[in-house]
Design an enzyme around this catalytic site. Structure first.
Site, mmCIF file in Angstrom:
data_model
loop_
_atom_site.group_PDB
_atom_site.id
_atom_site.type_symbol
_atom_site.label_atom_id
_atom_site.label_comp_id
_atom_site.label_asym_id
_atom_site.label_seq_id
_atom_site.Cartn_x
_atom_site.Cartn_y
_atom_site.Cartn_z
ATOM 1 N N CYS A 131 12.316 35.565 -2.609
ATOM 2 C CA CYS A 131 11.696 35.494 -1.278
ATOM 3 C C CYS A 131 12.382 36.457 -0.322
ATOM 4 C CB CYS A 131 11.777 34.063 -0.748
ATOM 5 S SG CYS A 131 11.153 33.877 0.932
ATOM 6 N N CYS A 134 12.985 35.088 3.183
ATOM 7 C CA CYS A 134 14.061 34.096 3.236
ATOM 8 C C CYS A 134 15.428 34.763 3.220
ATOM 9 C CB CYS A 134 13.969 33.144 2.046
ATOM 10 S SG CYS A 134 12.391 32.308 1.856
ATOM 11 N N ASP A 135 15.604 35.781 2.372
ATOM 12 C CA ASP A 135 16.937 36.328 2.093
ATOM 13 C C ASP A 135 17.126 37.790 2.497
ATOM 14 O OD1 ASP A 135 17.586 33.865 0.912
ATOM 15 O OD2 ASP A 135 16.725 34.499 -1.001
#
Length: 301
Positions: A131, A134-135
């Site tokens: 993701c 997300c990261d």
């Protein structure tokens, strides 16, 4: 005893909750990880009607939840581990307890497919991710790679191009499955470099990921690519292991009829966990609406 328990808090599940809540059915939504599923992890959604300039996936899913709660739906973060028959309905077993329901809608969606190569699991969370939204922030001004050739891979490469020093897009073919508008935008970026006709053979590093070993699909020649992050975006697989012996499935996806009913009376399914051809927020919402209506009619009968 709930009238309906919805397993999964993504677009399909929350839409179904809006419909069952409005029908005055006592509704519980159980989500194992995070609000919105894959949609909630998407930075920008441009193809959902009603938002001419797009909308952040997390914001859209937050709106879905607020609307479902407005009609009385309850929301809990618990992982479902099993479904059992019970007198008068179904028993839903979770990581924290058990619940009873007269009907169930399964909307757990699909999870990102893994590469299944050496080093992938070892460096998960230490360079390997599924993701970008997300990261991605962890890789500011660092070289990264994205694997895949579909819409999600191209979108993740474009997203990371605003953060990373360099983005390598690794794809086993020369052509892309992604929509042409996104591909054209990617080709115009001077931050993205294509690695076509190549696959990831191994992820290496010392404590943290440091290199990706690529292999040419035609010649077999190998190349070591120095990157600090690897974002895998090669498609989806069904995310409901607990239903395999309970319901009729096809490649892990639940088989339903046109009203989202499964092979077991009282259990319905909607969204990406269904055996179908398109997996988009809009199609999940349509499935969720049909499931909510079908459950309401089922419980009336």
């Amino acid at each position: 005893m709930y009238d309906v328990i919805i397993i999964g808090g993504g677009p399909a599940g929350l839409t179904a909750a809006i419909y069952t809540g409005r029908a005055k059915l006592k509704t519980l939504v159980l989500e194992s990880a995070m609000l919105g599923g894959n949609a909630g992890q998407t930075d920008q959604i441009d193809n959902y009607p009603g938002f001419p300039f797009g909308i952040n996936g997390a914001d859209l899913m937050e709106n879905f939840l607020k609307q479902a709660q407005r009609f009385g739906a309850e929301w809990r973060l618990e992982e479902v581990t099993g479904i059992e028959e019970s007198p008068g309905g179904k028993r839903v077993v979770t990581s924290q307890g058990e619940y009873l329901a007269r009907a169930i809608i399964i909307t757990v969606g699909a999870r990102r497919r893994e590469l299944e190569v050496e080093g992938e699991k070892e460096f998960l969370g230490r360079g390997v991710s599924y993701c970008a939204t997300c990261d991605g922030a962890f890789f500011h001004n660092a070289p990264v790679a994205v694997v895949g050739g579909g819409d999600s891979a191209v979108k993740e490469a474009l997203y990371l191009a605003d953060l990373a020093s360099r983005v390598y897009l690794i794809h086993r073919r020369e052509s892309f499955r992604a929509n042409q508008t996104a591909v054209d935008k990617m080709l115009a970026s001077d931050k993205i470099e294509l690695k076509l006709n190549q696959v990831v053979k191994q992820v290496t590093g010392d404590g943290m990921m440091q290199n990706v070993i690529l292999q040419d699909v035609n010649s077999g020649a190998e190349e070591s690519l120095q990157v600090e992050g690897l974002f895998v975006s090669i498609g989806l697989v069904a995310a409901a292991d607990f239903i395999e012996e309970l319901l009729a499935t096809e490649n892990g996806y639940i088989v339903t009829d046109e009203i989202m009913a499964t092979s077991v009376p009282g259990i319905f399914a909607a969204g990406d966990i269904r055996a179908k051809t398109a997996r988009q927020v809009a199609t999940a919402v349509g499935d969720g609406a049909l499931a909510g209506i079908a459950v309401t009619e089922y419980l009336k009968e």
